[in-house]
Design a protein around this motif. Structure first.
Motif, PDB file in Angstrom:
ATOM      1  N   VAL A  27       6.283  92.821 -80.701  1.00 54.07           N
ATOM      2  CA  VAL A  27       5.100  91.981 -80.806  1.00 54.07           C
ATOM      3  C   VAL A  27       5.482  90.703 -81.529  1.00 54.07           C
ATOM      4  CG1 VAL A  27       2.739  91.860 -81.630  1.00 54.07           C
ATOM      5  CG2 VAL A  27       3.702  94.049 -80.941  1.00 54.07           C
ATOM      6  N   THR A  28       5.201  89.569 -80.918  1.00 57.51           N
ATOM      7  CA  THR A  28       5.614  88.314 -81.524  1.00 57.51           C
ATOM      8  C   THR A  28       4.796  88.039 -82.772  1.00 57.51           C
ATOM      9  OG1 THR A  28       4.080  87.093 -80.128  1.00 57.51           O
ATOM     10  CG2 THR A  28       6.331  87.331 -79.341  1.00 57.51           C
ATOM     11  N   GLY A  29       5.431  87.375 -83.751  1.00 52.65           N
ATOM     12  CA  GLY A  29       4.765  87.081 -85.009  1.00 52.65           C
ATOM     13  C   GLY A  29       5.062  85.684 -85.473  1.00 52.65           C
ATOM     14  N   ASN A  30       4.936  85.467 -86.791  1.00 53.19           N
ATOM     15  CA  ASN A  30       5.100  84.138 -87.335  1.00 53.19           C
ATOM     16  C   ASN A  30       6.243  84.070 -88.339  1.00 53.19           C
ATOM     17  OD1 ASN A  30       3.147  85.795 -88.920  1.00 53.19           O
ATOM     18  ND2 ASN A  30       3.375  84.109 -90.353  1.00 53.19           N
ATOM     19  N   GLU A  31       7.106  85.074 -88.329  1.00 47.25           N
ATOM     20  CA  GLU A  31       8.165  85.106 -89.320  1.00 47.25           C
ATOM     21  C   GLU A  31       9.066  83.882 -89.208  1.00 47.25           C
ATOM     22  OE1 GLU A  31       7.446  87.331 -87.101  1.00 47.25           O
ATOM     23  OE2 GLU A  31       7.135  89.297 -88.017  1.00 47.25           O
ATOM     24  N   GLY A  32       9.251  83.208 -90.327  1.00 50.98           N
ATOM     25  CA  GLY A  32      10.190  82.102 -90.374  1.00 50.98           C
ATOM     26  C   GLY A  32       9.672  80.795 -89.794  1.00 50.98           C
ATOM     27  N   GLU A  33       8.413  80.769 -89.360  1.00 47.64           N
ATOM     28  CA  GLU A  33       7.898  79.532 -88.786  1.00 47.64           C
ATOM     29  C   GLU A  33       7.461  78.586 -89.899  1.00 47.64           C
ATOM     30  OE1 GLU A  33       7.868  78.522 -85.729  1.00 47.64           O
ATOM     31  OE2 GLU A  33       8.708  80.346 -84.897  1.00 47.64           O
ATOM     32  N   ALA A  34       7.871  77.334 -89.804  1.00 48.59           N
ATOM     33  CA  ALA A  34       7.484  76.333 -90.795  1.00 48.59           C
ATOM     34  C   ALA A  34       6.151  75.719 -90.396  1.00 48.59           C
ATOM     35  CB  ALA A  34       8.548  75.238 -90.878  1.00 48.59           C
ATOM     36  N   ASN A  35       5.328  75.438 -91.396  1.00 49.95           N
ATOM     37  CA  ASN A  35       4.051  74.780 -91.140  1.00 49.95           C
ATOM     38  C   ASN A  35       4.285  73.281 -91.011  1.00 49.95           C
ATOM     39  OD1 ASN A  35       2.565  77.159 -91.244  1.00 49.95           O
ATOM     40  ND2 ASN A  35       2.413  77.084 -93.467  1.00 49.95           N
ATOM     41  N   VAL A  36       4.615  72.839 -89.804  1.00 50.87           N
ATOM     42  CA  VAL A  36       4.994  71.444 -89.582  1.00 50.87           C
ATOM     43  C   VAL A  36       3.886  70.643 -88.926  1.00 50.87           C
ATOM     44  CG1 VAL A  36       7.430  72.006 -89.419  1.00 50.87           C
ATOM     45  CG2 VAL A  36       6.039  72.063 -87.354  1.00 50.87           C
ATOM     46  N   ALA A  37       2.736  71.265 -88.636  1.00 52.64           N
ATOM     47  CA  ALA A  37       1.658  70.563 -87.961  1.00 52.64           C
ATOM     48  C   ALA A  37       0.989  69.566 -88.905  1.00 52.64           C
ATOM     49  CB  ALA A  37       0.629  71.563 -87.449  1.00 52.64           C
ATOM     50  N   PRO A  38       0.532  68.423 -88.385  1.00 51.77           N
ATOM     51  CA  PRO A  38      -0.136  67.423 -89.235  1.00 51.77           C
ATOM     52  C   PRO A  38      -1.342  68.007 -89.952  1.00 51.77           C
ATOM     53  CG  PRO A  38       0.405  66.481 -87.095  1.00 51.77           C
ATOM     54  CD  PRO A  38       0.702  67.946 -86.999  1.00 51.77           C
ATOM     55  N   ALA A  39      -1.421  67.760 -91.263  1.00 52.67           N
ATOM     56  CA  ALA A  39      -2.487  68.330 -92.086  1.00 52.67           C
ATOM     57  C   ALA A  39      -3.685  67.412 -92.226  1.00 52.67           C
ATOM     58  CB  ALA A  39      -1.944  68.685 -93.466  1.00 52.67           C
ATOM     59  N   THR A  40      -3.554  66.159 -91.802  1.00 52.10           N
ATOM     60  CA  THR A  40      -4.668  65.231 -91.824  1.00 52.10           C
ATOM     61  C   THR A  40      -5.007  64.823 -90.398  1.00 52.10           C
ATOM     62  OG1 THR A  40      -3.165  63.348 -92.098  1.00 52.10           O
ATOM     63  CG2 THR A  40      -4.059  64.348 -94.103  1.00 52.10           C
ATOM     64  N   ILE A  41      -6.176  64.229 -90.223  1.00 53.39           N
ATOM     65  CA  ILE A  41      -6.662  63.868 -88.897  1.00 53.39           C
ATOM     66  C   ILE A  41      -6.703  62.348 -88.776  1.00 53.39           C
ATOM     67  CG2 ILE A  41      -8.603  64.027 -87.286  1.00 53.39           C
ATOM     68  CD1 ILE A  41      -9.362  66.653 -88.703  1.00 53.39           C
ATOM     69  N   SER A  42      -5.960  61.832 -87.818  1.00 48.71           N
ATOM     70  CA  SER A  42      -5.915  60.381 -87.632  1.00 48.71           C
ATOM     71  C   SER A  42      -6.605  59.919 -86.359  1.00 48.71           C
ATOM     72  CB  SER A  42      -4.464  59.898 -87.621  1.00 48.71           C
ATOM     73  OG  SER A  42      -3.749  60.461 -86.535  1.00 48.71           O
ATOM     74  N   ILE A  43      -6.919  60.845 -85.442  1.00 45.19           N
ATOM     75  CA  ILE A  43      -7.579  60.442 -84.206  1.00 45.19           C
ATOM     76  C   ILE A  43      -9.075  60.213 -84.477  1.00 45.19           C
ATOM     77  CG2 ILE A  43      -5.919  61.590 -82.724  1.00 45.19           C
ATOM     78  CD1 ILE A  43      -7.887  63.898 -82.414  1.00 45.19           C
ATOM     79  N   PRO A  44      -9.740  59.401 -83.660  1.00 42.25           N
ATOM     80  CA  PRO A  44     -11.166  59.111 -83.899  1.00 42.25           C
ATOM     81  C   PRO A  44     -12.072  60.285 -83.568  1.00 42.25           C
ATOM     82  CG  PRO A  44     -10.417  58.046 -81.884  1.00 42.25           C
ATOM     83  CD  PRO A  44      -9.189  58.614 -82.539  1.00 42.25           C
ATOM     84  N   THR A  45     -13.265  60.245 -84.135  1.00 40.75           N
ATOM     85  CA  THR A  45     -14.310  61.218 -83.850  1.00 40.75           C
ATOM     86  C   THR A  45     -15.558  60.480 -83.385  1.00 40.75           C
ATOM     87  OG1 THR A  45     -13.491  62.776 -85.519  1.00 40.75           O
ATOM     88  CG2 THR A  45     -15.770  63.044 -84.796  1.00 40.75           C
ATOM     89  N   PHE A  46     -16.160  60.948 -82.307  1.00 42.48           N
ATOM     90  CA  PHE A  46     -17.391  60.378 -81.785  1.00 42.48           C
ATOM     91  C   PHE A  46     -18.535  61.348 -82.068  1.00 42.48           C
ATOM     92  CE2 PHE A  46     -13.919  58.757 -79.202  1.00 42.48           C
ATOM     93  CZ  PHE A  46     -14.146  57.380 -79.242  1.00 42.48           C
ATOM     94  N   ASP A  47     -19.669  60.822 -82.501  1.00 42.87           N
ATOM     95  CA  ASP A  47     -20.802  61.657 -82.900  1.00 42.87           C
ATOM     96  C   ASP A  47     -21.928  61.530 -81.879  1.00 42.87           C
ATOM     97  OD1 ASP A  47     -22.768  63.097 -84.129  1.00 42.87           O
ATOM     98  OD2 ASP A  47     -22.740  61.969 -86.014  1.00 42.87           O
ATOM     99  N   ILE A  48     -22.197  62.628 -81.150  1.00 36.60           N
ATOM    100  CA  ILE A  48     -23.338  62.648 -80.236  1.00 36.60           C
ATOM    101  C   ILE A  48     -24.353  63.703 -80.673  1.00 36.60           C
ATOM    102  CG2 ILE A  48     -21.962  61.799 -78.296  1.00 36.60           C
ATOM    103  CD1 ILE A  48     -21.992  64.677 -77.159  1.00 36.60           C
ATOM    104  N   SER A  49     -24.228  64.174 -81.899  1.00 38.52           N
ATOM    105  CA  SER A  49     -25.061  65.287 -82.354  1.00 38.52           C
ATOM    106  C   SER A  49     -26.525  64.908 -82.491  1.00 38.52           C
ATOM    107  CB  SER A  49     -24.539  65.828 -83.691  1.00 38.52           C
ATOM    108  OG  SER A  49     -24.606  64.835 -84.706  1.00 38.52           O
ATOM    109  N   ASP A  50     -26.823  63.614 -82.672  1.00 38.08           N
ATOM    110  CA  ASP A  50     -28.220  63.198 -82.810  1.00 38.08           C
ATOM    111  C   ASP A  50     -28.821  62.717 -81.497  1.00 38.08           C
ATOM    112  OD1 ASP A  50     -26.773  60.889 -82.556  1.00 38.08           O
ATOM    113  OD2 ASP A  50     -27.679  59.858 -84.272  1.00 38.08           O
ATOM    114  N   GLU A  51     -28.099  62.837 -80.395  1.00 35.58           N
ATOM    115  CA  GLU A  51     -28.609  62.432 -79.087  1.00 35.58           C
ATOM    116  C   GLU A  51     -29.330  63.631 -78.478  1.00 35.58           C
ATOM    117  OE1 GLU A  51     -25.456  60.632 -76.799  1.00 35.58           O
ATOM    118  OE2 GLU A  51     -24.843  59.365 -78.483  1.00 35.58           O
TER     119      GLU A  51
END
Length: 391
Positions: A27-51
């Motif tokens: 069964v595949t796991g996460n042993e030895g995997e480095a957490n290399v994913a970006p921890a902050t968000i730089s892409i834009p967000t669009f808000d349609i929640s009030d529409e």
């Protein structure tokens, strides 16, 4: 032997072989995997929640009734939809509603067998499954208790009548969000998560994702087979094929860090070790679909700690390659504002023939004493492309 008898034989086979022959190293796991994913968000967000013109009510919450954890299915006619959900937070199964106009309006509660409400502590899902002879059925799945037995019921007449809930022989935390067809419709595969040990003599076993197969259109299922170890007690796997259909991508919920992903290059027989996704793709209970232009869209409850929409119901937009290469993607969309912290986001997600996405969630829609409602919102990517992002 017929496909039905083959599946039934697998279903009735003793689990002893699985208990004692399972090799955890397979069964595949996460042993030895480095957490290399970006921890902050730089892409834009669009808000349609009030529409609010985009919104429709499937089930209105009241001061007494909490409408929770929905899932939807779009039938092959491209307009008929069904939605199932639970009463209370991961509560009991029973409610079912129908839309004849692609989710714009919804019926009242439909009649279902009485034993559906006996499926408790569940987050139900609904699927349209086709057997090898081309017969289509609508299935509703519900786990019973955590950790408990997975049950299913189905309709053969387009949702007019339904069978009682029946034990599948499988054990799952949550009902399957993804069931995929292979081999020109001859084989179905489902994925679920389970936090307990697969082998009774392994109380230290990690939580994992399992998969099971059906050769008769979902009427019977083979015993579950563990395929991916997870980092947290919840996995809630969402699976999609790559654009060229040569690879499978599984996206997983994670309680402690970023969401995770795994890939399979052999149709689900083997899976890669899980790796973290960027913060921009981090959320609970993801569901994925391709837009008509080929972009990948994922809806989820936003759980990225660095996100300005943390706790709300959002969509991520990018490409398949963005996910498997740890890129942040193109942009995100705030779909619904949650007035109950992060208690939202178990989602239905469907694509209409005209390119409209219909995203469904449970959410405390407004401040006040009313409890959660089941709501839908609608959007097309070309509409969002023209908007100004949130500050």
């Amino acid at each position: 032997m017929s496909a039905h008898k083959f599946c039934l034989a697998l279903y009735t086979t003793s689990f002893a072989f699985l208990f004692f022959a399972w090799n955890p190293s397979s069964v595949t796991g996460n042993e030895g995997e480095a957490n290399v994913a970006p921890a902050t968000i730089s892409i834009p967000t669009f808000d349609i929640s009030d529409e609010t013109e985009r919104h429709s009510v499937v089930a209105q919450g009241t001061t007494e009734i909490y409408q929770g954890h929905p899932c939807t299915v779009l039938l092959p006619d491209g307009k008929t939809m069904f939605c199932t959900w639970s009463i209370n937070h991961a509560g009991y199964l029973g409610p079912l509603s129908r839309s004849d106009d692609g989710g714009k309006t919804w019926s009242g509660l439909l009649d279902v067998p009485a034993n559906w409400t006996q499926v408790r502590q569940t987050t139900p899902t609904i699927h349209y499954l086709v057997d090898p002879e081309g017969v289509g059925r609508i299935f509703v799945f519900g786990g019973r208790d955590f950790e408990g037995r997975l049950r299913q019921a189905y309709s053969e007449d387009g949702g007019v009548t339904w069978t009682p809930m029946k034990d599948t022989g499988l054990t799952a935390e949550c009902a399957p969000k993804t069931i995929m067809s292979f081999d020109e419709g001859k084989r179905l595969v489902m994925w679920c998560d389970r936090r307990g040990p697969f082998a009774l003599n392994r109380p230290d076993a990690d939580p994992y994702i399992w998969q099971a197969e059906s050769l008769d259109g979902g009427l019977t299922w083979s015993p579950e087979r563990p395929v991916v170890r997870t980092q947290s007690r919840w996995g809630q796997p969402a699976v999609i094929k790559s654009p060229d259909e040569k690879q499978l991508l599984m996206v997983l919920r994670n309680e402690t860090f970023h969401s995770l992903f795994s890939v399979s290059d052999d149709g689900g027989k083997n899976w890669s070790k899980v790796r973290p996704l960027p913060a921009a793709l981090t959320g609970h209970r993801p569901k994925m679909l391709y837009a008509p232009d080929g972009r990948l869209v994922m809806v989820m409850r936003d759980t990225a700690k660095s996100s300005k929409t943390h706790g709300h119901f959002i969509a991520w937009v990018g490409t398949y390659e963005d996910v498997v290469t740890n890129r942040e993607g193109e942009y995100r969309i705030k779909l619904f504002h949650s007035n109950a912290a992060s208690d939202c986001g178990y989602s239905g997600f469907d694509l209409l023939p005209d390119g409209t996405f219909v995203a469904t969630t449970y959410v405390k829609y407004r401040p006040g004493p009313e409890k959660h409602s089941v709501m839908t919102t609608r959007f097309k990517l070309e509409e969002i492309d023209q908007k100004v992002p949130m500050e």
